[in-house]
Design an enzyme around this catalytic site. Structure first.
Site, PDB file in Angstrom:
ATOM      1  N   TYR A 138       5.200   4.374  41.088  1.00 51.22           N
ATOM      2  CA  TYR A 138       4.453   3.236  40.546  1.00 51.22           C
ATOM      3  C   TYR A 138       5.192   1.908  40.710  1.00 51.22           C
ATOM      4  CZ  TYR A 138       2.034   7.200  38.615  1.00 51.22           C
ATOM      5  OH  TYR A 138       1.381   8.394  38.497  1.00 51.22           O
TER       6      TYR A 138
ATOM      7  N   GLU B  55       0.039  18.776  38.373  1.00 59.06           N
ATOM      8  CA  GLU B  55      -0.003  17.597  39.237  1.00 59.06           C
ATOM      9  C   GLU B  55       1.186  16.662  38.999  1.00 59.06           C
ATOM     10  OE1 GLU B  55      -3.714  15.799  38.280  1.00 59.06           O
ATOM     11  OE2 GLU B  55      -4.918  17.469  39.017  1.00 59.06           O
TER      12      GLU B  55
ATOM     13  N   CYS C  66       7.727 -16.993  39.353  1.00 53.57           N
ATOM     14  CA  CYS C  66       7.494 -18.095  38.419  1.00 53.57           C
ATOM     15  C   CYS C  66       6.798 -17.577  37.165  1.00 53.57           C
ATOM     16  CB  CYS C  66       6.676 -19.185  39.097  1.00 53.57           C
ATOM     17  SG  CYS C  66       6.625 -20.745  38.165  1.00 53.57           S
ATOM     18  N   GLU C  67       7.490 -16.696  36.439  1.00 56.16           N
ATOM     19  CA  GLU C  67       6.990 -16.082  35.207  1.00 56.16           C
ATOM     20  C   GLU C  67       8.166 -15.810  34.291  1.00 56.16           C
ATOM     21  OE1 GLU C  67       3.973 -15.176  34.041  1.00 56.16           O
ATOM     22  OE2 GLU C  67       2.833 -15.802  35.803  1.00 56.16           O
TER      23      GLU C  67
END
Length: 461
Positions: free
Chosen positions: A419, A318, A389-390
Site C-alpha cells: 500500500y 488472502e 507542500c503539506e
C-alpha cells in the site's frame, strides 16, 4: 483514532515520542523483524540487501526508491503455502502488483486476487493462469465482468444484487457458468483503524448477514441456477493481530452455510476467510507466523463445522501485506535537517506522502534508520518528513536517528511493500519512484521511475 484532516499528528507538540518508543542503546541496530531478511549492515556500516550496498543502489537507481528483497518475498509465499497445504492461498494484489511480482507469486504456487480491470490486465499480461485468479470489487463494471468471464477467471466474488444481474446476463449470453463466491458482511469490526475495518455493517462491501441480504442472495443464485455458487467469503479488516475476530466471523459465516443447507439441501464446498494479517511496522507490533495463523484458523473452522454438523469446506485465505509488506524498504536521501528550538528535529527527505500516504491517511507508524553509514553520535528523536507542500507530509512520526544526521545521508524506512507504491500519487507533480528487485547480489528495475515527461505526456494542453 481518526487521523486529522491535515495529516498525521497535525499540531502535535513535544519531543518525548510515543510511550512504546524506547531510546536505543545502539542507534545503528536493526530490529530483525522490521527488515527484509537479507538486509544487514556491511563492514562500513552501510545497509546491504542481498549483498548489495544501498549506496550503490542509490547511485545507480536514484532516490527515493522502493527496494524489494525478492528472496524474502518468495520465502514468505512458500511459508504461507506450507502453513496452508490443503488450502488455496491467494496473494491480495491490491497490496502491490506488477508483472514481475505476478510471476514471482505464480512460480511459488500462489493464487492471485485482483479487484479492478487494471489489476486483472496486469495479471493476465504477466501470464497468470486465469483459473488461479479471484476477482473482487464492490462495483465491477459490465466491461470488467465481461473480461473476467471471457478470460475464464477462476472465481468472482459477488458483492451486490446488481452484480448478480450482470453476471446472469453474461452467463446466459455466452452459455457459460461462472464460479462465484458470495461476499458476506458479518458485522465483525476488527481491532484496527476505522478506515480499514471492512466487515462491520456500515460499509460498502458485501451482503449483510444480520439483515438477511446474504441469505437471500445465496438462495437467489442457487434457485436461478445460472451461476455456480462455490461458497462464502468474509474479510474483516486489515493489520489484524488478534484471531478472535476470525473466530466470530467464521462462526457467523458457517451458521449461514448451515442455513443454506437446511433451506436448499446444498453444502457449499468452499470458505474464504479473507486476509488482513498484520505485519511489524515498529517494535510495538508482534505479528503471528503463517504457521500459527493456519493453526488458529483451522482450529476455528473445524470447531465451528463440528458444531453445525457441516463437512469442513475447502479453505482459502488472502495474505497481501503479510507477503510483500516486510520484503520492501524505501530508500531516501536527506535534504535538510531542521531543529525547532528543542521541540522537535525534522529530517526532510526527497520523497514523502506521494510515495507513502499511509502515515497521513491512517495515522500509521513506521521505523527508519540511517542507511549509508554507522554513527557514534547519540540518539536523536526525529520526525522524518517529505518534500510536499503539506504540514501533514510525514513519513515517520517519531524515530531515533543519530544526532549527526545531515543533508546527503541516506535514510531507509522498512515495511513499505504494501500500500505504498500501490497508493502512490503524483501530488505536487512529483514522479513516482521505481521498484528495484534485489536477489543474489544483483538488482533489476521491475517498475521504472516516472519522469517529468511521463507527467507531461498526459497533459494534452
Amino acid at each position: 483514532m481518526r487521523a486529522h484532516e491535515a495529516g498525521a499528528l497535525h499540531g502535535d507538540i513535544g519531543n518525548r515520542g510515543p510511550a512504546w518508543l524506547r531510546t536505543p542503546v545502539d542507534v545503528n541496530f536493526l530490529v530483525p523483524h522490521l527488515w527484509p531478511r537479507h538486509v544487514a549492515r556491511g563492514e562500513a556500516g552501510a545497509l546491504t540487501v542481498a549483498g548489495l550496498d544501498v549506496r550503490d543502489l542509490a547511485a545507480e537507481f536514484g532516490t527515493p526508491a522502493y527496494v524489494l528483497d525478492e528472496d524474502d518475498l518468495r520465502g514468505r509465499c512458500r511459508e504461507f503455502r506450507a502453513a496452508f497445504p490443503d488450502a488455496d492461498v491467494y496473494y491480495a494484489g491490491k497490496a502491490f502488483l506488477c508483472r514481475a511480482v505476478v510471476r514471482m507469486i505464480a512460480e511459488e504456487g500462489m493464487f492471485l486476487d485482483v479487484c479492478t480491470g487494471g489489476e486483472l490486465a496486469t495479471a493476465l499480461s504477466a501470464g497468470m493462469p486465469p483459473e488461479r485468479l479471484g476477482f473482487h470489487g464492490n462495483n465491477k463494471s459490465v466491461a470488467e465482468l465481461t473480461r473476467a468471464v471471457d478470460a475464464g477467471v477462476g472465481r468472482i466474488i459477488v458483492d451486490s444484487s446488481t452484480e448478480i444481474d450482470r453476471l446472469n446476463a453474461l452467463a446466459r449470453e455466452r452459455g457459460v457458468r461462472p464460479r462465484v463466491l458470495l461476499r458476506v458482511t458479518v458485522g465483525v469490526e476488527a481491532h484496527t483503524h476505522e478506515f480499514i475495518a471492512t466487515a462491520h455493517e456500515d460499509q460498502k462491501f458485501g451482503f449483510s448477514l444480520a439483515g438477511g441480504a446474504a441469505a437471500a442472495a445465496a438462495f437467489r443464485i442457487l434457485d436461478e441456477d445460472v451461476l455456480e455458487l462455490r461458497g462464502l467469503h468474509s474479510h474483516i479488516g486489515s493489520q489484524i493481530f488478534d484471531a478472535s475476530g476470525f473466530e466470530v466471523s467464521a462462526r457467523r459465516v458457517l451458521a449461514l452455510q448451515a442455513q443454506i443447507r437446511d433451506a436448499r439441501g446444498v453444502e457449499l464446498p468452499e470458505l474464504d476467510l479473507g486476509g488482513g494479517f498484520g505485519i511489524a511496522y515498529t517494535t510495538q507490533d508482534d505479528p503471528a507466523s503463517p504457521h500459527d495463523l493456519a493453526k488458529r484458523l483451522r482450529k476455528i473452522v473445524d470447531g465451528e463445522c463440528a458444531a453445525e454438523n457441516l463437512a469442513v469446506p475447502h479453505l482459502s485465505v488472502e495474505p497481501g501485506r503479510a507477503v510483500v509488506g516486510p520484503a520492501v524498504f524505501t530508500l531516501y536521501q536527506v535534504g535538510t535537517v531542521k531543529e525547532l528550538d528543542g521541540l522537535r528535529t525534522y529530517v526532510s527527505v526527497d520523497g514523502g506522502m506521494s510515495d507513502n500516504i499511509r502515515t497521513a491517511l491512517y495515522d500509521a507508524s513506521y521505523s527508519a534508520t540511517l542507511a549509508n553509514r554507522a554513527s557514534t553520535a547519540p540518539p536523536l528523536l526525529a520526525r522524518v518528513v517529505g518534500k510536499h507542500c503539506e504540514s501533514g507530509d510525514i513519513v515517520v512520526k517519531d524515530e531515533f536517528l543519530p544526532a549527526d544526521v545531515q543533508p546527503g545521508d541516506l535514510v531507509a524506512v522498512p515495511g513499505t511493500g504494501a500500500y505504498c507504491r500501490s497508493m502512490a500519487s503524483n501530488y505536487n507533480h512529483v514522479p513516482r519512484p521505481p521498484v528495484v528487485a534485489v536477489r543474489d547480489g544483483s538488482a533489476r528495475v521491475i517498475v521504472r521511475r516516472e519522469t517529468e515527461d511521463d507527467l507531461l505526456a498526459l497533459d494534452v494542453g
